[in-house]
Design a protein around this motif. Structure first.
Motif, mmCIF file in Angstrom:
data_model
loop_
_atom_site.group_PDB
_atom_site.id
_atom_site.type_symbol
_atom_site.label_atom_id
_atom_site.label_comp_id
_atom_site.label_asym_id
_atom_site.label_seq_id
_atom_site.Cartn_x
_atom_site.Cartn_y
_atom_site.Cartn_z
ATOM 1 N N ALA A 32 0.816 -0.935 -0.055
ATOM 2 C CA ALA A 32 0.093 0.002 0.389
ATOM 3 C C ALA A 32 1.263 1.553 0.066
ATOM 4 O O ALA A 32 1.920 1.560 0.900
ATOM 5 N N ALA A 33 0.404 1.922 -0.674
ATOM 6 C CA ALA A 33 0.953 3.520 -0.257
ATOM 7 C C ALA A 33 0.946 4.114 0.357
ATOM 8 O O ALA A 33 0.322 4.074 1.678
ATOM 9 N N PRO A 34 2.099 4.856 1.020
ATOM 10 C CA PRO A 34 2.109 5.139 2.597
ATOM 11 C C PRO A 34 1.215 6.313 3.260
ATOM 12 O O PRO A 34 0.621 6.010 3.463
ATOM 13 N N ALA A 35 0.144 6.975 1.799
ATOM 14 C CA ALA A 35 -1.207 7.445 2.900
ATOM 15 C C ALA A 35 -1.932 6.624 2.591
ATOM 16 O O ALA A 35 -2.856 6.727 3.934
ATOM 17 N N ASP A 36 -1.906 5.489 1.943
ATOM 18 C CA ASP A 36 -2.906 4.387 2.493
ATOM 19 C C ASP A 36 -3.246 4.072 4.200
ATOM 20 O O ASP A 36 -3.826 3.437 4.579
ATOM 21 N N LEU A 37 -1.605 3.294 3.919
ATOM 22 C CA LEU A 37 -1.460 2.833 5.306
ATOM 23 C C LEU A 37 -1.431 4.461 6.311
ATOM 24 O O LEU A 37 -1.769 3.617 7.753
ATOM 25 N N LEU A 38 -1.672 5.221 5.427
ATOM 26 C CA LEU A 38 -1.905 6.248 7.607
ATOM 27 C C LEU A 38 -2.858 6.164 7.307
ATOM 28 O O LEU A 38 -3.385 5.736 8.667
ATOM 29 N N LYS A 39 -4.060 6.170 6.628
ATOM 30 C CA LYS A 39 -5.431 5.665 6.575
ATOM 31 C C LYS A 39 -5.983 4.217 7.929
ATOM 32 O O LYS A 39 -6.302 4.563 8.613
ATOM 33 N N LEU A 40 -5.226 3.547 7.417
ATOM 34 C CA LEU A 40 -4.876 2.723 8.323
ATOM 35 C C LEU A 40 -4.856 2.783 9.368
ATOM 36 O O LEU A 40 -5.622 1.816 10.089
ATOM 37 N N GLY A 41 -3.815 3.011 9.790
ATOM 38 C CA GLY A 41 -3.018 3.336 11.233
ATOM 39 C C GLY A 41 -4.319 4.096 11.916
ATOM 40 O O GLY A 41 -4.514 3.382 13.129
#
Length: 208
Positions: free
Chosen positions: A50-59
């Motif tokens: 996943a892209a960092p932005a998607d990982l941020l949202k997931l986190g």
């Protein structure tokens, strides 16, 4: 974006962030859970591609659901991919701060600030961590916060409380005055001796 607040009272900026600066003068006393944090990803599953932005949202979803271990692992992946991602470092600092891991929280906030020296949420939360152990440094940081945002009422309030403890009554009074001017609901948090005497009462005494 609706970001739930999950840190202690008056913790402006103390929220999990996905990519926008957030700052609120109100915050509940204990964590809230996310109503939408029920997906497989939110419950611990991650997509390593996943892209960092998607990982941020997931986190953030994981953190809102109360899964801080999973959230920390996700934010660690973000900073592994983007070492200057201030939002991920802030969230890692927030998680450490919520666990009373002061040194780790400060280290993570410092990394967020290395990416953006004027990043207000990291400044504010770092000041909170330092209030008891380094009050002078904490005051300096609150002064920086209000220089960046002169409408940060809780920063003025917390600065006033530290100034009062240091014995600087004049500066404390000015800070409390600014806090109340920006948010009258903070009046009850100001020590009684610093609250302005209502004009009507003052006039009544003068009339006598």
């Amino acid at each position: 974006m609706n970001v739930r607040q999950i840190f202690g009272s008056l913790a402006c900026g103390a929220v999990l962030l996905t990519g926008v600066a957030a700052c609120s003068d109100k915050s509940p006393e204990k964590a809230e859970t996310s109503k939408s944090g029920t997906s497989d990803k939110a419950n611990g599953g991650t997509d390593t591609a996943a892209a960092p932005a998607d990982l941020l949202k997931l986190g953030v979803e994981q953190g809102q659901a109360g899964n801080f271990d999973e959230a920390k692992a996700t934010f660690d992946k973000v900073v592994a991919a983007e070492s200057n991602n201030k939002f991920a470092w802030f969230n890692l600092g927030f998680i450490a701060q919520s666990r009373n891991q002061a040194d780790e929280a400060i280290s993570n906030y410092d990394k967020a600030l290395a990416a953006d020296a004027t990043y207000k949420p990291a400044l504010y939360n770092k000041a909170i961590v330092l209030e008891s152990k380094e009050p002078t440094t904490s005051m300096d940081i609150y002064r920086k916060v209000v220089s960046i945002d002169n409408k940060s009422s809780t920063a003025y309030l917390r600065l006033g409380l530290l100034l009062s403890q240091s014995g600087d009554d004049a500066a404390a009074r000015d800070a409390f005055k600014a806090a109340i001017r920006l948010d009258k609901k903070l009046t009850s948090s100001v020590p009684a001796k610093y609250r302005a005497v209502p004009a009507a009462s003052s006039s009544a005494r003068t009339g006598r």
